[in-house]
Design a protein around this motif. Structure first.
Motif, PDB file in Angstrom:
ATOM      1  N   PRO A   1      10.766  49.002  17.595  1.00 47.02           N
ATOM      2  CA  PRO A   1      11.621  48.893  16.422  1.00 47.02           C
ATOM      3  C   PRO A   1      10.757  48.869  15.162  1.00 47.02           C
ATOM      4  N   THR A   2      11.123  49.681  14.166  1.00 43.23           N
ATOM      5  CA  THR A   2      10.352  49.688  12.927  1.00 43.23           C
ATOM      6  C   THR A   2      11.038  48.786  11.908  1.00 43.23           C
ATOM      7  N   ILE A   3      10.469  48.716  10.728  1.00 41.69           N
ATOM      8  CA  ILE A   3      10.980  47.740   9.754  1.00 41.69           C
ATOM      9  C   ILE A   3      12.175  48.276   8.973  1.00 41.69           C
ATOM     10  N   LEU A   4      12.850  47.322   8.345  1.00 39.39           N
ATOM     11  CA  LEU A   4      14.029  47.646   7.543  1.00 39.39           C
ATOM     12  C   LEU A   4      13.600  48.129   6.155  1.00 39.39           C
ATOM     13  N   ASN A   5      13.982  49.372   5.800  1.00 35.50           N
ATOM     14  CA  ASN A   5      13.872  49.802   4.408  1.00 35.50           C
ATOM     15  C   ASN A   5      15.031  50.738   4.103  1.00 35.50           C
ATOM     16  N   SER A   6      15.120  51.226   2.899  1.00 36.31           N
ATOM     17  CA  SER A   6      16.329  51.953   2.485  1.00 36.31           C
ATOM     18  C   SER A   6      16.522  53.247   3.269  1.00 36.31           C
ATOM     19  N   GLN A   7      15.426  53.796   3.796  1.00 33.67           N
ATOM     20  CA  GLN A   7      15.534  55.064   4.522  1.00 33.67           C
ATOM     21  C   GLN A   7      15.622  54.888   6.050  1.00 33.67           C
TER      22      GLN A   7
ATOM     23  N   ILE B   1      24.633  53.478   4.014  1.00 34.82           N
ATOM     24  CA  ILE B   1      25.576  52.422   4.417  1.00 34.82           C
ATOM     25  C   ILE B   1      25.939  51.564   3.209  1.00 34.82           C
ATOM     26  N   ILE B   2      24.930  51.216   2.428  1.00 32.57           N
ATOM     27  CA  ILE B   2      25.173  50.393   1.237  1.00 32.57           C
ATOM     28  C   ILE B   2      26.094  51.131   0.266  1.00 32.57           C
ATOM     29  N   ALA B   3      25.808  52.397   0.012  1.00 30.62           N
ATOM     30  CA  ALA B   3      26.617  53.169  -0.940  1.00 30.62           C
ATOM     31  C   ALA B   3      28.068  53.252  -0.476  1.00 30.62           C
ATOM     32  N   GLU B   4      28.266  53.491   0.830  1.00 36.84           N
ATOM     33  CA  GLU B   4      29.642  53.624   1.335  1.00 36.84           C
ATOM     34  C   GLU B   4      30.389  52.293   1.250  1.00 36.84           C
ATOM     35  N   LEU B   5      29.715  51.204   1.533  1.00 35.69           N
ATOM     36  CA  LEU B   5      30.419  49.912   1.448  1.00 35.69           C
ATOM     37  C   LEU B   5      30.667  49.493   0.004  1.00 35.69           C
ATOM     38  N   GLN B   6      29.758  49.885  -0.867  1.00 35.14           N
ATOM     39  CA  GLN B   6      29.991  49.583  -2.295  1.00 35.14           C
ATOM     40  C   GLN B   6      31.242  50.305  -2.784  1.00 35.14           C
ATOM     41  N   LYS B   7      31.497  51.499  -2.232  1.00 35.41           N
ATOM     42  CA  LYS B   7      32.723  52.228  -2.586  1.00 35.41           C
ATOM     43  C   LYS B   7      33.961  51.512  -2.044  1.00 35.41           C
ATOM     44  N   ILE B   8      33.871  51.113  -0.749  1.00 34.92           N
ATOM     45  CA  ILE B   8      35.021  50.439  -0.122  1.00 34.92           C
ATOM     46  C   ILE B   8      35.321  49.113  -0.817  1.00 34.92           C
ATOM     47  N   TYR B   9      34.251  48.377  -1.134  1.00 33.44           N
ATOM     48  CA  TYR B   9      34.424  47.061  -1.771  1.00 33.44           C
ATOM     49  C   TYR B   9      34.042  47.176  -3.250  1.00 33.44           C
ATOM     50  N   SER B  10      34.767  48.025  -3.957  1.00 31.68           N
ATOM     51  CA  SER B  10      34.370  48.376  -5.325  1.00 31.68           C
ATOM     52  C   SER B  10      34.579  47.215  -6.304  1.00 31.68           C
TER      53      SER B  10
ATOM     54  N   GLU C   1      24.319  38.400  26.834  1.00 29.96           N
ATOM     55  CA  GLU C   1      24.597  36.968  26.702  1.00 29.96           C
ATOM     56  C   GLU C   1      25.341  36.601  25.425  1.00 29.96           C
ATOM     57  N   ARG C   2      25.846  37.594  24.672  1.00 32.80           N
ATOM     58  CA  ARG C   2      26.518  37.268  23.427  1.00 32.80           C
ATOM     59  C   ARG C   2      27.668  38.215  23.156  1.00 32.80           C
ATOM     60  N   ALA C   3      28.559  37.777  22.285  1.00 29.87           N
ATOM     61  CA  ALA C   3      29.619  38.641  21.780  1.00 29.87           C
ATOM     62  C   ALA C   3      29.921  38.195  20.361  1.00 29.87           C
ATOM     63  N   LEU C   4      29.980  39.152  19.447  1.00 31.34           N
ATOM     64  CA  LEU C   4      30.249  38.843  18.033  1.00 31.34           C
ATOM     65  C   LEU C   4      31.556  39.478  17.627  1.00 31.34           C
ATOM     66  N   ARG C   5      32.489  38.669  17.144  1.00 36.52           N
ATOM     67  CA  ARG C   5      33.728  39.219  16.603  1.00 36.52           C
ATOM     68  C   ARG C   5      33.452  39.892  15.276  1.00 36.52           C
ATOM     69  N   LEU C   6      34.005  41.051  15.082  1.00 38.83           N
ATOM     70  CA  LEU C   6      33.756  41.795  13.855  1.00 38.83           C
ATOM     71  C   LEU C   6      35.055  41.982  13.106  1.00 38.83           C
ATOM     72  N   GLN C   7      35.002  41.792  11.800  1.00 43.04           N
ATOM     73  CA  GLN C   7      36.167  42.135  10.990  1.00 43.04           C
ATOM     74  C   GLN C   7      35.704  42.484   9.594  1.00 43.04           C
ATOM     75  N   GLY C   8      36.478  43.313   8.900  1.00 46.77           N
ATOM     76  CA  GLY C   8      36.168  43.689   7.528  1.00 46.77           C
ATOM     77  C   GLY C   8      34.779  44.296   7.429  1.00 46.77           C
ATOM     78  N   PRO C   9      33.952  43.772   6.503  1.00 47.97           N
ATOM     79  CA  PRO C   9      32.657  44.393   6.247  1.00 47.97           C
ATOM     80  C   PRO C   9      31.756  44.450   7.474  1.00 47.97           C
ATOM     81  N   SER C  10      31.762  43.402   8.332  1.00 48.35           N
ATOM     82  CA  SER C  10      30.848  43.430   9.483  1.00 48.35           C
ATOM     83  C   SER C  10      31.187  44.603  10.398  1.00 48.35           C
ATOM     84  N   LEU C  11      32.472  44.900  10.555  1.00 48.10           N
ATOM     85  CA  LEU C  11      32.880  46.047  11.373  1.00 48.10           C
ATOM     86  C   LEU C  11      32.503  47.364  10.686  1.00 48.10           C
ATOM     87  N   GLU C  12      32.733  47.416   9.354  1.00 50.02           N
ATOM     88  CA  GLU C  12      32.382  48.629   8.601  1.00 50.02           C
ATOM     89  C   GLU C  12      30.890  48.943   8.735  1.00 50.02           C
ATOM     90  N   ILE C  13      30.067  47.888   8.708  1.00 53.56           N
ATOM     91  CA  ILE C  13      28.614  48.089   8.810  1.00 53.56           C
ATOM     92  C   ILE C  13      28.247  48.568  10.210  1.00 53.56           C
TER      93      ILE C  13
END
Lengths: 97, 368
Positions: A5-11, A61-70, A36-48
């Motif tokens: 796994p590589t690091i988190l950056n904008s690209q 992803i950021i640009a699309e969510l900024q549009k949805i949650y304008s 060993e886990r389960a996460l309920r997703l709703q709203g933004p967490s599901l969109e992501i």
């Protein structure tokens, strides 16, 4: 696969790690299933999570969510998304490609 | 009982048959024979009923689940029911073609058990030579898309190998490694004097684990389970009785915990005769220690009662003779002295970590 796994950056392109998936389509509540886990997703967490397909970059992803949650402050949306992706990566639910 | 929560996971003990004979096996002392095992159709029905009841995951375990010749069908059925499928296995009997077939029908998560970091200790513990096969399986898994967890079972004779175990994990495709100390029931209880680590061993391992958790953050989730005799508070056994987990024995008996058969006065319903929902929600065995009404003091008024649910019923029975007692590993238990006495005996004369002394093991046999 065993790509390191590589690091988190904008690209980087987040993708659900092997053995991490949404429950079957049509099943409610939407849930991220992983070892060993389960996460309920709703709203933004599901969109992501739906965009963690190895195709979308973090920037997209950021640009699309900024549009949805304008009505939200764009910088806060970006910060929250990066925080959420980092958290899921630490839990080994995401790889960054 | 006002409202009963859904089970989160079905624990399907597919068989008690196993090519390994581990001295700490969590199967009961009385093993069930192949002739009594549920059929493919029975399990298919159980998976559907579990998903309808709200379960999200199925743990396919045993014995050795790969000893079932219908394991491919069973994984397909569990996945078709909508469950996330975990396979908890020793890694044999398995070859690359069979591994591909397991993944092709929907296996989500492959959990491979290890008895140590070397063949010598693994063979001593399991009574068979399987360590090399496990390393082969790890190699096959590297090129396949499935979640991998390594389960190392820890005790006095392998806890010193922790760093070598981490090397195995880091050279694999595992995203998770679990170092779970043996808990003392059944076969492990019979072998306890030879298995329980010393306090010095345990303390030494904690530092290594903490370092590994830091170093491997974002790569491998490192989890560690202490032997609960050394804990201050008891474990939340099964996440609470009849609260999260629903184990089914090879013969179809639904058990609130896989060791529950040792508790006198409980009778268990069979999935062949009754629906899973009725059993979970209504059967006497699942109600027996559910919730808080049954709890003794000091649990009943304790702030921790929603965290550990008074601990483990089987442990209370084994150490105090009363399955309804506070788990005596709890330092608030009036009977904690019993655990302290066991620890004092173990720590007074630290036994050698080498296996050259050959403890008189009771290896778990294969059922007929």
């Amino acid at each position: 696969m065993s790509e390191t796994p590589t690091i988190l950056n904008s690209q980087s392109r987040p993708r659900l790690a092997p053995g991490c998936r949404l429950n079957d389509p049509g099943k409610e509540p939407r849930t991220l299933l992983m070892p060993e886990r389960a996460l309920r997703l709703q709203g933004p967490s599901l969109e992501i999570i739906e965009r963690c397909d190895g195709q979308h970059t973090v920037e997209q992803i950021i640009a699309e969510l900024q549009k949805i949650y304008s009505k939200a402050v764009p910088e806060k949306v970006a910060r929250d998304i990066e925080g959420y992706l980092k958290l899921l990566h630490d839990q080994r639910a995401l790889d960054f490609q | 009982m006002s409202s009963v929560p859904n089970p989160l996971a079905l624990i399907a003990e597919l068989t008690h048959r196993c090519p390994l004979h581990c001295v700490y096996c969590s199967n009961p002392r009385e093993l069930q024979s192949r002739a009594t095992e549920l059929s493919t159709e029975d399990w298919t029905k159980v998976f559907k009923q579990a998903a309808e009841l709200g379960a999200l995951q199925a743990d396919l375990t045993g014995g050795e689940p790969l000893a079932r010749t219908d394991i491919i069908e069973l994984i397909r059925a569990a996945r078709a029911a909508g469950l996330y499928v975990n396979l908890i296995t020793s890694g044999l009997p398995l070859d690359e073609a069979r591994l591909d077939a397991l993944i092709a029908v929907g296996l989500d998560h492959f959990q491979l058990s290890f008895q140590g970091a070397t063949e010598e200790i693994a063979a001593e513990i399991s009574g068979t030579r399987t360590h090399a096969q496990k390393l082969r399986v790890l190699d096959w898994l590297k090129s396949r898309r499935v979640a991998v967890t390594l389960n190392f079972v820890m005790h006095r004779h392998n806890i010193h190998q922790l760093e070598e175990m981490l090397v195995i994990a880091e050279s694999s495709s595992a995203s998770r490694v679990e170092f779970a100390n043996v808990q003392y029931y059944g076969w492990a209880f019979a072998n306890r004097a030879a298995l329980l680590p010393t306090r010095a061993q345990l303390d030494g391992s904690l530092g290594i684990i903490k370092d590994a958790q830091e170093r491997l953050r974002g790569k491998i989730r490192v989890e560690f389970v202490v032997p609960d005799y050394y804990a201050k508070y008891p474990k939340a056994c099964m996440g609470g009785w009849g609260r999260k987990l629903l184990p089914i024995a090879p013969n179809g008996e639904a058990l609130p915990c896989h060791a529950a058969r040792m508790i006198p006065g409980l009778s268990f319903e069979n999935v062949k005769n009754r629906g899973l929902s009725e059993i979970w929600n209504g059967s006497a065995a699942f109600q027996k220690f559910r919730g808080q009404d049954w709890m003794p003091e000091p649990c009943k008024s304790c702030d921790r009662r929603d965290l550990d649910f008074a601990g483990c019923r089987c442990q209370a029975l084994l150490l105090t003779g009363d399955a309804s007692a506070t788990d005596p590993v709890c330092t608030l238990s009036p009977q904690r002295e019993k655990v302290n006495a066991i620890l004092a005996a173990i720590n007074a004369e630290p036994p050698p970590v080498s296996i050259s002394a050959r403890p008189a093991w009771q290896h778990r046999p294969n059922p007929r």
